[in-house]
Structures are given as C-alpha cells and as structure tokens.
Design a protein around this motif. Sequence first.
Motif, PDB file in Angstrom:
ATOM      1  N   TRP A 343       0.834  -1.197   0.000  1.00 41.03           N
ATOM      2  CA  TRP A 343       0.000   0.000   0.000  1.00 41.03           C
ATOM      3  C   TRP A 343       0.869   1.248   0.000  1.00 41.03           C
ATOM      4  N   ARG A 344       0.508   2.202  -0.848  1.00 42.17           N
ATOM      5  CA  ARG A 344       1.229   3.469  -0.928  1.00 42.17           C
ATOM      6  C   ARG A 344       0.249   4.607  -0.655  1.00 42.17           C
ATOM      7  N   PRO A 345       0.259   5.150   0.554  1.00 40.24           N
ATOM      8  CA  PRO A 345      -0.669   6.245   0.861  1.00 40.24           C
ATOM      9  C   PRO A 345      -0.335   7.490   0.067  1.00 40.24           C
ATOM     10  N   LEU A 346      -1.356   8.257  -0.249  1.00 36.64           N
ATOM     11  CA  LEU A 346      -1.179   9.507  -0.991  1.00 36.64           C
ATOM     12  C   LEU A 346      -1.333  10.675  -0.026  1.00 36.64           C
ATOM     13  N   GLY A 347      -0.218  11.216   0.397  1.00 41.28           N
ATOM     14  CA  GLY A 347      -0.237  12.356   1.302  1.00 41.28           C
ATOM     15  C   GLY A 347      -0.317  11.943   2.757  1.00 41.28           C
ATOM     16  N   GLY A 348       0.292  12.760   3.603  1.00 46.21           N
ATOM     17  CA  GLY A 348       0.151  12.578   5.040  1.00 46.21           C
ATOM     18  C   GLY A 348       1.259  11.790   5.703  1.00 46.21           C
ATOM     19  N   VAL A 349       1.633  10.656   5.157  1.00 46.75           N
ATOM     20  CA  VAL A 349       2.632   9.815   5.805  1.00 46.75           C
ATOM     21  C   VAL A 349       3.331   8.965   4.752  1.00 46.75           C
ATOM     22  N   THR A 350       4.593   8.686   4.991  1.00 44.51           N
ATOM     23  CA  THR A 350       5.339   7.767   4.128  1.00 44.51           C
ATOM     24  C   THR A 350       5.192   6.351   4.673  1.00 44.51           C
ATOM     25  N   MET A 351       4.773   5.455   3.805  1.00 42.82           N
ATOM     26  CA  MET A 351       4.561   4.075   4.239  1.00 42.82           C
ATOM     27  C   MET A 351       5.892   3.366   4.444  1.00 42.82           C
ATOM     28  N   ARG A 352       6.063   2.776   5.626  1.00 42.02           N
ATOM     29  CA  ARG A 352       7.249   1.984   5.922  1.00 42.02           C
ATOM     30  C   ARG A 352       6.881   0.505   5.914  1.00 42.02           C
ATOM     31  N   GLN A 353       7.852  -0.327   5.624  1.00 35.29           N
ATOM     32  CA  GLN A 353       7.645  -1.765   5.624  1.00 35.29           C
ATOM     33  C   GLN A 353       8.211  -2.352   6.914  1.00 35.29           C
ATOM     34  N   PHE A 354       7.360  -3.038   7.662  1.00 38.33           N
ATOM     35  CA  PHE A 354       7.795  -3.700   8.894  1.00 38.33           C
ATOM     36  C   PHE A 354       7.726  -5.203   8.635  1.00 38.33           C
ATOM     37  N   ASN A 355       8.786  -5.704   7.999  1.00 34.91           N
ATOM     38  CA  ASN A 355       8.783  -7.082   7.524  1.00 34.91           C
ATOM     39  C   ASN A 355       9.325  -8.092   8.522  1.00 34.91           C
ATOM     40  N   ASP A 356       9.914  -7.620   9.619  1.00 34.76           N
ATOM     41  CA  ASP A 356      10.399  -8.557  10.628  1.00 34.76           C
ATOM     42  C   ASP A 356       9.985  -8.066  12.006  1.00 34.76           C
ATOM     43  N   MET A 562       0.669   0.402   7.969  1.00 41.47           N
ATOM     44  CA  MET A 562       0.135   1.766   7.983  1.00 41.47           C
ATOM     45  C   MET A 562       0.059   2.285   9.423  1.00 41.47           C
ATOM     46  N   LEU A 563      -0.463   1.459  10.324  1.00 45.32           N
ATOM     47  CA  LEU A 563      -0.550   1.845  11.732  1.00 45.32           C
ATOM     48  C   LEU A 563       0.831   2.161  12.296  1.00 45.32           C
ATOM     49  N   LEU A 564       1.790   1.271  12.055  1.00 45.32           N
ATOM     50  CA  LEU A 564       3.129   1.467  12.598  1.00 45.32           C
ATOM     51  C   LEU A 564       3.838   2.651  11.952  1.00 45.32           C
ATOM     52  N   SER A 565       3.479   2.974  10.712  1.00 41.83           N
ATOM     53  CA  SER A 565       4.053   4.165  10.065  1.00 41.83           C
ATOM     54  C   SER A 565       3.549   5.435  10.729  1.00 41.83           C
ATOM     55  N   PHE A 566       2.346   5.384  11.278  1.00 33.25           N
ATOM     56  CA  PHE A 566       1.842   6.507  12.072  1.00 33.25           C
ATOM     57  C   PHE A 566       2.583   6.595  13.401  1.00 33.25           C
TER      58      PHE A 566
END
Length: 577
Positions: A343-356, A562-566
């Motif tokens: 998922w790539r949000p448009l505006g507001g926050v940069t999406m990070r990947q929490f893969n581990d 998304m939650l963790l990127s917030f």
Amino acid sequence: MCRSLSKYGIFFLFLALTGLIFLLRNIHTLESLNCRTVSTLYKLQSRIHSAFTPERTPPFYHNHTFCGHLGQKPSPEDELEERYLLDSIAWPEPLTRPMPPPLRQTSDPVHSLFAILPTKEGREWHVGDQLEVLVQMHDFQGRPKRYGGDFLLARLHSPELGAGVAGDVLDHRNGFYSAVFPLLWMGSALIEITLVHSSEAVAVLRRLREERPDRVFFKSLFRSGFLSETTLCNMCLPPDEQPLCNYTDPHTGEPWYCYKPKMLSCDTRINHAKGGYQKHLITNKEALLFQSGVNIKAHIHASGPDRINVLPPKKDQLGMESSSTKPEPIKVTPSGYYYGGSWRPLGGVTMRQFNDSSAITQCLRGKVINMYGDSTVRQWFEYLNAFVPELKEFNLHSPKNVGPFMAVDSTHNILLKYRCHGPPIRFSTVTSNELHYISNELDGLPGGPDTVVVLSIWAHFSTFPVEIYIRRLRHIRRALVRLLDRAPGTLVVIRSANLQAIDQEVSLYNSDWFSLQLNSVLRAMFKGLDILLVDAWQMSLAHHLPHALHPPPAIVKNMIDMLLSFVCPDKKKHQQN
C-alpha cells in the motif's frame, strides 16, 4: 374397576397440577424452601410451560418509533449535525411503483455495460491523467434504466504489477454512472465495475434498517443461586410487552434494555450474548433481488476494451515547461493505492515496511497500545501477538474471540491491550462487567506521547438506524477531544469499515451498503481532529483478494504497516517537514 381408577387418577392429577401451580405462583413467599428446591420447581415449571408454548422470538413491529425516545435528548447543535450527516448519505430512491417491481424490470449486470471515455488527446493515457468510464445500467429485459440508486464499486488494477486503486463512482440518476480513476502507475491497467446491489435491493435494505432494528436480537442470562432465567435484550424494546430492566449507561446515556426476568431482579444479570437473527424478513418477490452471482456483487462487462496502457508522465507533469495547455487536475484523490502488493498512501505519511518482528519491537518500544472495538481490530491484536515473539499474551482467562486480551513485552516495555466495545456487540458471550463503552474507557486513560489508541467500531451497528451510530460516535469524539486536551501527545488511529463477502442472508444484516453509509458518517464526524485514519475500505476495494469481513493476512499486513508508520514515521521525511 379400571375405569374408576382412571377417573380417580385424572382427578388426583388435576389436584396435583393445581397445587403445583399455586405453589409456583407463590414461591417467593415460601422462605423456608431452600435454593435447591426452588430451582427444581422452577425447572419443572419451565418444562411444563415450554411443552405448550412455541419457542419465543422477538415480535414483528412495523413501526420503529418506539426507539425514538431512547437516549439523551440531543442539543440543537447535535440535531443540526445529525441532519447534515443524514443528508450527506441520502441515497436516490427508485421512481417505480409499486416497490419492488418485477425482477425483469430491475438492474441486471449481464445486460449492463461500461465504456472507456477517450481523453482530449484521444485514446492515450499518461501517469497523472484521469481515466473516466461511463456505465449504463439495463434491466433483465435489456432495456436501459431511467433512474439511479444502484450500488456500484469500481477498481482499476494490474495483476501483473500487483497494483490497484479504488475508483470514485458518480450517480447521474438517469441510469448512467461515471467511474473515475487517477492513473498512478505505468503499464497495464484493467477496469473492473461491480454491481453490489440494484437500486431496488437498496430500497429493501433501507426499509429494513429503519423498520427492523430487531433483526439481530440479543439475550442475557440472569442467575441467583440455583435459579436462572434468560430474557431478550436490545437497544430498544417495546415497553408494553413486559417490564424492562434499564441498563442505560449513566455517563454517556447510551440505552440498553432487557426484558425483566419473571422471578429474578434486574441486578442479577451476569452476561450478554447474541441471541440470533430474525428470519423471513423479506417477501419471495424481494428475495429475487438478492441472488448471489446474479445481482449481488456481479461484474459488469465492457462494451469494448476493458484495459488501457498507461504511458510515462507528460513533460509538463514532470514540472517542465510545455507550450500546451496544462492538463485538468485529477478530480478524485484516493487515500492510497497498491503497487507491488504494498500500500502506498497519498499524502500525510510515508509508508514503511515492517517485515520482521525486530522492526515492530523497536517501533513499539516503551508504548502502550490500547485497542477498542469489534473483531476487525481484534484481528490486529492477534496479528501483532502472533508476529512478534517477544510479546507474551497474559492469561486473563477471557473467552476466546471475546476478550479482554493483553500481551506484554517486559524487555522492551511494550503493553498491547484489546477490549470489545459496549453493546450492541454480537459476540458469543460477554460477562456483564466486561461491557465497557469506548468513551468511558478513553476517559480513564492518562494518555501521553507513549500512548497509542486504536479504534474500530462499525460492523455491529449495521442493523440499526444511522442516528444510533451517530450518537455513539459523538460520545467517542467528545471523549477523544478530552483525551487530546489533557494529553496532546496521544496518538489516535481509527480503522474504517471494509468490504466483505455477502450473499442473500448476509446482505440483510451486514450488507456493504450499510457499511458504506456508516463509513461515510465515520469519516465526516472525525474530520478536522488530530486523528489518523487507516482506510480499510479502499485497502480492501483496491486489493485483488476476495472481500472478507476479516481481511486476509496480505491486507492486514499492509494495515499494520500503515498503523506502525503513524506510530514511527519515517525520520527523514519527518525532518524535511
């Protein structure tokens, strides 16, 4: 001789039953009887009664006005807001009479079609452009529909690229609909238009929502010693049926009632549970409007191509000078889109990947995460608890799938909690003392920079008039304002409604149309507050996986990211801002 004995036997049986009935009716005066005797007699009375009485189900009430007086009277400002919100979700009504018309005159996805509209430059599209599709609805006889009100979903996606975005559907109210998509990636893009419900089916759902708030009913067990009774409960119950137990919350004024037990007091209630679903809610004629694969979530085909190829952005869209006129701005802006399955949000926050799990642990270090709501946010608790081995669930001896639940990582000082929202909640069995309203829970939080609040409240309100949902969100909003005033650093994240799999039966209780309306109200009521949103609606619509009340792991993983990127925003991006 046998006849004489038979007559005497009937006579003595009559006397015994008469004495038993007298005893049972006056049992409360027999203080000398112990609890075991009372329980035995009451069970016998119940068996005799059930042998001659059919199983009780809530009565059918054509008029829902008996619910109107419940709850605190709204202020003039609240009434104005409610009117605005109801107007904002008003749905076009079919113009045909009688309702419903014959099936042959209703919307048929097989005969309906859509066409891709060309741009000013012809049939050439670039990243940054807008794609518009025109949908024309026809009935089962192939005749064009002349009015709107159909519930359509639109998605633009690329299975090859793992890309997808939700489209915005505009009802022209004449049988035509526009589906508009922003073009966000290069390469192939496939258009998918789905009829969720015909306008005629929506009219049935609207009637059920307003007239049958009892179509999911609840129950509570009352117990004292060896004596126990179960009665019907709901947000509103007709007061003329029998005496009521009033469990209205003293802080919020949220109403809840149960029929009073015949032999026990109201303060002996020990639990709350879903009682069941009312059947035979619609006529055979109306049932034809809810046929899986026919007019429920059925695809509409294109009259021509259903796929386009998106070219790289034009020069002026890259910020370079161009002699041509500037392109029209994109009119529809989704909250985000998928690319490569992420998922790539448009505006507001940069999406990070929490893969581990270590990345999640570092993000949540020193945090208290409070999750309140329905099973769709409990799914987040379960995901984190399973994915992060350092989190150890503390045994609270809570019922499975009900809670409350708590997981702790003492090494990294992480506390993760989940609690279901107050009634109406359709879980199997919840003890009465665990029925907590979200707003009351929020008022008990100290808050602060190390506190995260996650809310999800929508699925259990689909069978009630929207006014009830508005009232509940208003109480939550006021509690959130108080929380953010006393602890401005508190992070609040709300999870929206999502699409789900529906058939005829599910449609009558949990249709996506109900969820769409609640979702619109949810977004409007929290707009402007320092609150973040995980757009589960668009994340479930834009993804290629089938819709489900509890989305599959691939979608949940993106929601958690998304939650963790917030919670832990990208530091570089954060510093630039």
